[in-house]
Scaffold this active site. Structure first.
Site, PDB file in Angstrom:
ATOM      1  N   SER A   1       3.295  -4.872   7.035  1.00  0.00           N
ATOM      2  CA  SER A   1       2.637  -4.745   5.639  1.00  0.00           C
ATOM      3  C   SER A   1       4.130  -4.761   4.673  1.00  0.00           C
ATOM      4  O   SER A   1       5.056  -4.405   4.522  1.00  0.00           O
ATOM      5  CB  SER A   1       2.266  -3.279   5.659  1.00  0.00           C
ATOM      6  OG  SER A   1       1.315  -3.108   6.187  1.00  0.00           O
TER       7      SER A   1
ATOM      8  N   ASP B   1      -0.412 -19.621  12.510  1.00  0.00           N
ATOM      9  CA  ASP B   1       0.973 -20.227  13.160  1.00  0.00           C
ATOM     10  C   ASP B   1       0.891 -20.047  14.529  1.00  0.00           C
ATOM     11  O   ASP B   1       1.083 -18.874  15.114  1.00  0.00           O
ATOM     12  CB  ASP B   1       2.172 -19.544  12.386  1.00  0.00           C
ATOM     13  CG  ASP B   1       3.480 -20.389  12.452  1.00  0.00           C
ATOM     14  OD1 ASP B   1       3.868 -20.373  13.777  1.00  0.00           O
ATOM     15  OD2 ASP B   1       3.753 -20.950  11.650  1.00  0.00           O
TER      16      ASP B   1
ATOM     17  N   HIS C   1       0.704  -1.136  -0.185  1.00  0.00           N
ATOM     18  CA  HIS C   1      -0.183  -0.045  -0.093  1.00  0.00           C
ATOM     19  C   HIS C   1       0.813   1.141  -0.206  1.00  0.00           C
ATOM     20  O   HIS C   1       2.100   1.323   0.332  1.00  0.00           O
ATOM     21  CB  HIS C   1      -1.164   0.138   1.177  1.00  0.00           C
ATOM     22  CG  HIS C   1      -0.153  -0.028   2.462  1.00  0.00           C
ATOM     23  ND1 HIS C   1       0.582   1.088   3.063  1.00  0.00           N
ATOM     24  CD2 HIS C   1      -0.217  -0.849   3.411  1.00  0.00           C
ATOM     25  CE1 HIS C   1       0.980   0.964   4.231  1.00  0.00           C
ATOM     26  NE2 HIS C   1       0.552  -0.411   4.413  1.00  0.00           N
TER      27      HIS C   1
END
Length: 450
Positions: free
Chosen positions: A414, A399, A272
Site C-alpha cells: 500500500s 508484470d 489509506h
C-alpha cells in the site's frame, strides 16, 4: 301438453344455467386479465424505476464532486453525460462575480477550462438541462512535481488517547463472571480522561483503575466526536487487582510503502489511513515515526490469500526516516529527513489529475527484491466520483517478474506510486482477496488534499 311444457321449462333452465356459467367464466377471465394487466404495469414501473436508478448511478459516478485544474493551463475533460452546468465563481461572502446564466457548459461535449489564478469555482449541474442534479467544485491549483519513492518503511504510531478495542468479562474473587464496563463503554471509544485527569497511555489508565480501591471512576470518552462522562465501578479479579473488563490499545506499528516526497521534504505514504486491526477505527494520531525497514520475506498472494510483506524494524534513532504528523483516510503524511532524500532514486515527476488518467498500460514503483523498480500494470477502470476515495483506480498487475515474486499485490505494498505517461497519478491501496493480481488505487490529488 303438460309434458311438453315441462320439457320446455327444462330446456329453459338448462339454457339459463349455461348462460350463468358462461357469464361467470367471462367475469373470471376479465378479472384474470385485469390482474395480469396490473401485474404488467407494476413490473413495468419497477423496471423503469430500476433503469432510472441505475442510469442515475452511472451518471453520478461519471460526474466527480471535485475537479482540479492547473493554474494557467488549458484542462480538457469529456464527461459525456446528458447534462448542462452553470459555472459560477466562489467569491467572498458566497457571491459570484460571474453573472447568473452567463456561462453554461454542455457536459455531453468535451469541455476545456483555463484559469489563471488559484481560485475556486462551482458548477451547478442539471440533467437534460433542467433537472437539478448535483454541484461540482472546480479547484484551481498550482502545478507541482513529486519524487516517486516506492520504498518500504516501518511505521510506529501512538494514538491520541487510549482506544477501547473490546468490552468483556473476567472472573471475580467470588468466582462469578464480572463485566463492570458492559453497556457503559463501547468498542471504538477513545478514553480521554480518568476522574478529570488526562490519560496519555494505556499504562496510565490501567494503573488508575487498579488504584481505585473499588470506588466508582468517571471515565471521559470521545464517542463519534462527542465527549461523554461515564461512571464505572471497578471489581477485583481472582488476583485481587481492580479491573473494569476492557481491552485497550494506544499504539500501532507495521510496514507500508512511501508514495512520494515533495521538494520541501514532505512525504505521503500508504494511500489509506492506519486503523485499529480489531475495531477498524481510524486511529487518532498523537505522535508517529517512520523507520527504515528491511523486507525479510514475502508471502505470495493467491486466490483467497492476499499475501504479505514481512519486514524487520529496529526502533533506534539511527533508523528514523521522519515524523508522522497526520493520519487520515488519504494516508499518512509528515516530514522526512535527509536519509530519505539520499535514497530517492527517481527524478521528480509532474502529477496527473484524474480526468487525465486513461484505461490502459501504467506502472507502479515498489521494492520487493531489495531494489526499487518499475513494474507493469494495466488500469482497467476509473471511478471519477467513487464513494470510497481509496478506490478511484482499478488496476491489474501484468508484470511477469512481479507476479513471480508476489503473485500480484500484497499487504505492505500500500502506497506504491502509480505512474502513467510520465506522471504520478496515484498510489496502490487495496488488493482483491479472491484475485491477488487485481486491486485498487487512490488518485494522487486526493492524497494531496489533506
Amino acid at each position: 301438453m303438460k309434458n311438453m311444457d315441462t320439457d320446455t321449462d327444462s330446456v329453459k333452465r338448462q339454457a339459463g344455467s349455461e348462460t350463468v356459467i358462461f357469464l361467470e367464466s367471462w367475469r373470471k377471465c376479465v378479472r384474470r386479465r385485469r390482474v395480469y394487466r396490473i401485474g404488467l404495469y407494476v413490473a413495468l414501473s419497477l423496471c423503469c424505476a430500476v433503469l432510472f436508478g441505475y442510469g442515475y448511478y452511472l451518471i453520478d459516478r461519471d460526474i466527480p464532486s471535485v475537479i482540479h485544474v492547473r493554474a494557467g493551463e488549458e484542462q480538457s475533460f469529456d464527461l459525456d453525460v446528458p447534462a448542462k452546468a452553470e459555472l459560477v465563481s466562489v467569491g467572498s461572502l458566497g457571491k459570484s462575480n460571474i453573472p447568473k446564466g452567463e456561462v453554461i457548459i454542455d457536459l455531453s461535449e468535451p469541455v476545456t477550462l483555463k484559469a489563471n489564478g488559484t481560485q475556486e469555482y462551482s458548477m451547478e449541474v442539471k440533467l437534460f438541462g433542467f433537472l437539478p442534479f448535483k454541484q461540482v467544485g472546480i479547484e484551481v491549483i498550482e502545478d507541482c512535481e513529486l519524487i516517486p519513492m516506492g520504498m518500504p518503511v516501518g511505521i510506529y504510531m501512538e494514538a491520541d488517547g487510549v482506544l477501547v478495542i473490546g468490552v468483556g468479562e473476567f472472573r471475580g474473587q467470588d468466582g462469578q463472571n464480572r463485566a463492570p464496563a458492559r453497556n457503559i463503554l463501547q468498542t471504538g471509544d477513545y478514553v480521554r480522561k480518568l476522574n478529570g485527569e488526562p490519560v496519555a497511555d494505556k499504562e496510565t489508565f490501567i494503573e488508575g483503575i487498579e488504584a481505585s480501591e473499588g470506588e466508582p471512576q468517571v471515565v471521559t470518552v470521545e464517542r463519534k466526536g462527542e465527549l461523554i462522562d461515564l461512571e464505572v465501578k471497578p471489581v477485583q479479579d481472582t488476583t485481587g487487582a481492580y479491573k473494569i473488563g476492557v481491552w485497550v490499545r494506544d499504539s500501532a506499528q507495521g510496514v507500508g510503502t512511501m508514495t512520494y516526497v515533495d521538494c520541501e521534504g514532505n512525504f505521503g505514504a500508504l494511500g489509506h489511513g492506519i486503523s485499529d486491526v480489531d475495531t477498524s477505527t481510524l486511529m487518532e494520531l498523537y505522535d508517529g515515526t517512520l523507520y527504515r525497514t528491511t523486507i525479510l520475506d514475502i508471502e505470495k498472494g493467491s486466490a483467497g490469500n492476499p499475501g504479505e510483506m514481512t519486514g524487520m524494524i529496529v526502533y533506534t534513532d539511527e533508523n528514523i526516516l521522519g515524523d508522522i504528523s497526520y493520519n487520515g483516510q488519504e494516508g499518512i503524511f509528515g516530514c522526512c529527513n535527509e536519509k530519505v532524500m539520499q535514497e530517492a532514486d527517481h527524478e521528480a515527476l509532474p502529477i496527473g489529475l484524474k480526468q487525465e488518467i486513461e484505461e490502459g498500460p501504467a506502472q507502479i514503483i515498489c521494492t520487493v527484491d531489495g531494489e526499487t523498480k518499475y513494474y507493469d500494470i494495466e488500469i482497467t477502470d476509473i471511478h471519477l466520483d467513487h464513494d470510497n476515495i481509496n478506490r478511484g483506480i482499478e488496476l491489474t498487475v501484468t508484470d511477469p517478474k512481479l507476479l513471480d515474486i508476489t503473485g500480484g499485490i500484497v499487504q505492505g505494498m500500500s502506497g506504491a506510486p502509480i505512474i502513467q505517461d510520465g506522471k504520478i497519478i496515484g498510489a496502490v491501496t487495496h488488493v482483491l482477496i479472491q484475485d491477488s493480481t487485481r486491486g485498487y488505487g487512490i488518485f494522487i490529488e486526493n492524497m494531496l488534499e489533506h
